[in-house]
Write an enzyme that holds these catalytic residues in place. Structure first.
Site, PDB file in Angstrom:
ATOM      1  N   LYS A   1     -15.883 -31.335-119.454  1.00 21.38           N
ATOM      2  CA  LYS A   1     -16.406 -31.954-120.597  1.00 21.38           C
ATOM      3  C   LYS A   1     -17.803 -31.541-120.844  1.00 21.38           C
ATOM      4  O   LYS A   1     -18.411 -31.431-121.710  1.00 21.38           O
ATOM      5  CB  LYS A   1     -16.269 -33.478-120.652  1.00 21.38           C
ATOM      6  CG  LYS A   1     -14.588 -33.807-120.774  1.00 21.38           C
ATOM      7  CD  LYS A   1     -14.308 -35.369-120.281  1.00 21.38           C
ATOM      8  CE  LYS A   1     -13.016 -35.832-120.416  1.00 21.38           C
ATOM      9  NZ  LYS A   1     -12.636 -37.005-120.226  1.00 21.38           N
TER      10      LYS A   1
ATOM     11  N   GLU B   1     -12.227 -32.219-130.914  1.00 18.37           N
ATOM     12  CA  GLU B   1     -13.080 -33.369-130.654  1.00 18.37           C
ATOM     13  C   GLU B   1     -12.251 -34.308-129.528  1.00 18.37           C
ATOM     14  O   GLU B   1     -13.035 -34.766-128.682  1.00 18.37           O
ATOM     15  CB  GLU B   1     -12.881 -34.471-132.024  1.00 18.37           C
ATOM     16  CG  GLU B   1     -13.377 -35.751-131.865  1.00 18.37           C
ATOM     17  CD  GLU B   1     -15.001 -35.491-131.761  1.00 18.37           C
ATOM     18  OE1 GLU B   1     -15.552 -35.802-130.839  1.00 18.37           O
ATOM     19  OE2 GLU B   1     -15.603 -35.083-132.909  1.00 18.37           O
TER      20      GLU B   1
ATOM     21  N   GLU C   1      -4.161 -40.690-111.530  1.00 14.08           N
ATOM     22  CA  GLU C   1      -2.696 -39.831-111.236  1.00 14.08           C
ATOM     23  C   GLU C   1      -2.479 -39.829-109.723  1.00 14.08           C
ATOM     24  O   GLU C   1      -3.380 -40.445-109.052  1.00 14.08           O
ATOM     25  CB  GLU C   1      -2.916 -38.207-111.835  1.00 14.08           C
ATOM     26  CG  GLU C   1      -3.281 -38.121-113.055  1.00 14.08           C
ATOM     27  CD  GLU C   1      -2.039 -38.742-114.221  1.00 14.08           C
ATOM     28  OE1 GLU C   1      -0.865 -38.499-113.475  1.00 14.08           O
ATOM     29  OE2 GLU C   1      -2.345 -38.561-115.302  1.00 14.08           O
TER      30      GLU C   1
ATOM     31  N   GLY D   1      -6.136 -42.283-123.026  1.00 11.82           N
ATOM     32  CA  GLY D   1      -5.037 -43.067-123.560  1.00 11.82           C
ATOM     33  C   GLY D   1      -4.462 -42.221-124.739  1.00 11.82           C
ATOM     34  O   GLY D   1      -5.053 -41.409-125.353  1.00 11.82           O
TER      35      GLY D   1
ATOM     36  N   VAL E   1       0.052 -38.087-125.400  1.00 10.49           N
ATOM     37  CA  VAL E   1      -0.630 -37.946-126.512  1.00 10.49           C
ATOM     38  C   VAL E   1       0.439 -37.367-127.790  1.00 10.49           C
ATOM     39  O   VAL E   1       0.308 -37.587-128.920  1.00 10.49           O
ATOM     40  CB  VAL E   1      -1.755 -36.696-126.201  1.00 10.49           C
ATOM     41  CG1 VAL E   1      -2.687 -36.598-127.666  1.00 10.49           C
ATOM     42  CG2 VAL E   1      -2.734 -37.544-125.521  1.00 10.49           C
TER      43      VAL E   1
ATOM     44  N   VAL F   1     -13.220 -34.148-125.409  1.00 12.98           N
ATOM     45  CA  VAL F   1     -14.189 -34.560-124.721  1.00 12.98           C
ATOM     46  C   VAL F   1     -14.326 -35.973-124.350  1.00 12.98           C
ATOM     47  O   VAL F   1     -14.345 -36.324-123.193  1.00 12.98           O
ATOM     48  CB  VAL F   1     -15.604 -34.324-125.303  1.00 12.98           C
ATOM     49  CG1 VAL F   1     -16.868 -34.971-124.621  1.00 12.98           C
ATOM     50  CG2 VAL F   1     -16.029 -32.736-125.618  1.00 12.98           C
TER      51      VAL F   1
ATOM     52  N   ALA G   1       7.436 -27.980-129.516  1.00 14.91           N
ATOM     53  CA  ALA G   1       7.393 -27.210-128.541  1.00 14.91           C
ATOM     54  C   ALA G   1       7.384 -27.867-127.229  1.00 14.91           C
ATOM     55  O   ALA G   1       6.606 -29.007-127.054  1.00 14.91           O
ATOM     56  CB  ALA G   1       6.335 -26.004-128.261  1.00 14.91           C
TER      57      ALA G   1
ATOM     58  N   ASP H   1     -12.760 -33.117-114.074  1.00 11.51           N
ATOM     59  CA  ASP H   1     -12.525 -33.407-115.414  1.00 11.51           C
ATOM     60  C   ASP H   1     -13.756 -33.640-116.318  1.00 11.51           C
ATOM     61  O   ASP H   1     -14.065 -33.068-117.495  1.00 11.51           O
ATOM     62  CB  ASP H   1     -11.775 -34.837-115.608  1.00 11.51           C
ATOM     63  CG  ASP H   1     -11.533 -35.412-116.879  1.00 11.51           C
ATOM     64  OD1 ASP H   1     -10.582 -34.997-117.735  1.00 11.51           O
ATOM     65  OD2 ASP H   1     -12.208 -36.224-117.279  1.00 11.51           O
TER      66      ASP H   1
ATOM     67  N   ILE I   1     -13.820 -41.118-128.928  1.00  9.93           N
ATOM     68  CA  ILE I   1     -15.318 -41.344-129.258  1.00  9.93           C
ATOM     69  C   ILE I   1     -15.802 -39.899-130.043  1.00  9.93           C
ATOM     70  O   ILE I   1     -15.385 -38.983-129.482  1.00  9.93           O
ATOM     71  CB  ILE I   1     -16.020 -41.119-127.839  1.00  9.93           C
ATOM     72  CG1 ILE I   1     -15.580 -42.500-127.069  1.00  9.93           C
ATOM     73  CG2 ILE I   1     -17.521 -41.355-128.063  1.00  9.93           C
ATOM     74  CD1 ILE I   1     -15.999 -42.520-125.718  1.00  9.93           C
TER      75      ILE I   1
END
Length: 440
Positions: free
Chosen positions: A214, A138, A199, A316, A24, A141, A53, A210, A145
């Protein structure tokens, strides 16, 4: 604020610290560079990445100015020339320390860290409120979306009663492929791993952790009440079999791992909150049943807006970076022009309901003796625990009979007690599977 907040041409500047250069982080940096002029126009000021960092300075990073790199995120966010912090490290303890330091210093934070927000949302929000900084999440979650923004702003004048969704792409890919191909869980987990959806250690996904993070965030936002990860009842998909999928199809359903957040009202009008994650049968007529592959969708029911659904890529690098940068634009505008985004309101402070009090439906698949009176014994057991039967399907089996019972809504504790009582009946050889039904 930075000491010097304009460039040589008089354009306001926003000093940015980027924490993390994984999938990301790399996408965030790439898009910032690629669309620099667009961001300047949208913000009314120029974003300037002044430090990045990373955990390993020796790792080569093509196209990245090495002078920006540091392995000391805490010192970076404390610098006077940093106005805005983008946190995409992951984890909880160290990011919490760094983010709290930034917020307490009045520096706005954009994070994609669902585990951090789920565990410490109130503490982070309080720090932001105290200093007047912004806290945006944002991307924490459902990646691209947009659901956090609508819950915080668009539905602020409404009363949200239910938020239910598919918020983990890995498990949806596995369950969807099992449904379409008739494959086993193990086969589809192996394929998901090979494709990069899962993973090497898939526990966070397949055990529901996970999705539970959320769900905690969504429940807190929807019901203006503090809900943490530990408040979420969580079950995963490891025990879902191809036979479960076939049974779901016979019932006109598919199986999805759902995050469910509900506002509950008792007989005296008292309200509480339920947040839970588990695999459930969803009717094929429900919009969530059509969500395929690794896509996510969140279904919201509000008092006045009615039924809404948000659908798209829930994971993603690029989709998550899109959500991060949407928050960055909003936060940077406030740095340049003043003002502050809506904070995280917990004014309602509704209690979290005991899971046993939640009302749901069960799909109970059992192997029974093939003799007269068995159905009556089974029905009597349901009735004795206050659970009403909606439908019964009986099939011949190799050494007995198969009985599939679908219940009406009942309290979770009563349904659990019913299943335990069924297991003790001589007429019941075994209870093969128990799945909940949602969405009707």
């Amino acid at each position: 604020m930075a000491e010097q907040n304009t460039d040589s041409t008089g354009v306001p500047t926003v000093g940015v610290a980027l924490l993390g250069m994984g999938t990301v982080g790399r996408e965030v940096l790439r898009i910032l560079g690629q669309a620099e002029s667009d961001f300047t126009a949208r913000i009314g000021g120029r974003l300037e990445v002044r430090g990045i960092a990373v955990s390993d300075l020796s790792k080569p990073r093509e196209g990245v100015d090495a002078s920006l790199l540091t392995d000391d995120a805490l010192s970076l966010v404390r610098r006077d020339d940093i106005d805005l912090v983008i946190e995409v490290i992951g984890g909880i303890d160290y990011p919490r320390t760094v983010v709290l330091n930034a917020l307490r210093a009045g520096k706005s934070v954009v994070t994609a860290n669902k585990a951090l927000v789920a565990a410490h949302a109130i503490e982070l929000s309080d720090a932001a409120d105290s200093s007047g900084a912004d806290l945006f999440f944002e991307a924490a979650v459902a990646a691209a979306i947009p659901v956090v923004g609508p819950l915080r702003r668009s539905l602020a004048g409404d009363k949200v009663n239910t938020v239910m969704g598919i918020v983990n792409g890995t498990t949806n890919f596995i369950l969807d492929a099992m449904d379409k191909r008739g494959a086993s869980y193990d086969e589809m987990l192996a394929e998901a791993t090979a494709l990069g959806y899962a993973e090497a250690d898939p526990s966070a996904d397949v055990d529901g952790f996970d999705a539970a993070s959320k769900a905690a965030i969504l429940a807190s936002l929807a019901f203006h009440s503090p809900v943490s990860f530990d408040d979420v009842h969580c079950e995963g998909i490891r025990n879902i079999t191809a036979e479960d999928i076939r049974a779901a199809k016979a019932a006109g359903c598919t199986i999805k791992l759902l995050a469910i957040c509900e506002r509950l009202v008792d007989g005296q009008g008292g309200e509480s909150v339920s947040a839970r994650v588990y695999p459930a049968l969803v009717p094929l007529t429900h919009p969530l049943a059509t969500v395929s592959d690794s896509f996510n969708a969140i279904f919201v029911v509000a008092e006045y807006a009615g039924r809404l659904m948000f659908y798209g890529n829930g994971a993603g690098g690029a989709p998550t970076a899109s959500a991060v940068l949407g928050d960055v634009v909003a936060a940077a505008r406030n740095v340049v022009h003043g003002g502050r985004a809506p904070g995280m309101s917990t004014y309602a402070n509704l209690p979290v309901a005991d899971f046993g009090e939640v009302r749901t439906r069960y799909h109970v698949d059992m192997k029974v003796q093939d003799r007269p009176g068995v159905l009556a014994e089974v029905a009597s057991t349901f009735s004795a625990h206050g659970v009403s039967i909606k439908t019964v399907r009986q099939e011949e089996d190799s050494d007995g009979a198969r009985l599939v019972v679908i219940t009406h809504h009942a309290a979770e504790k009563d349904l659990e007690d019913t299943v335990e009582a069924l297991k003790k009946l001589d007429a019941v050889k075994n209870v093969r599977s128990v799945l909940r039904m949602e969405g009707n």
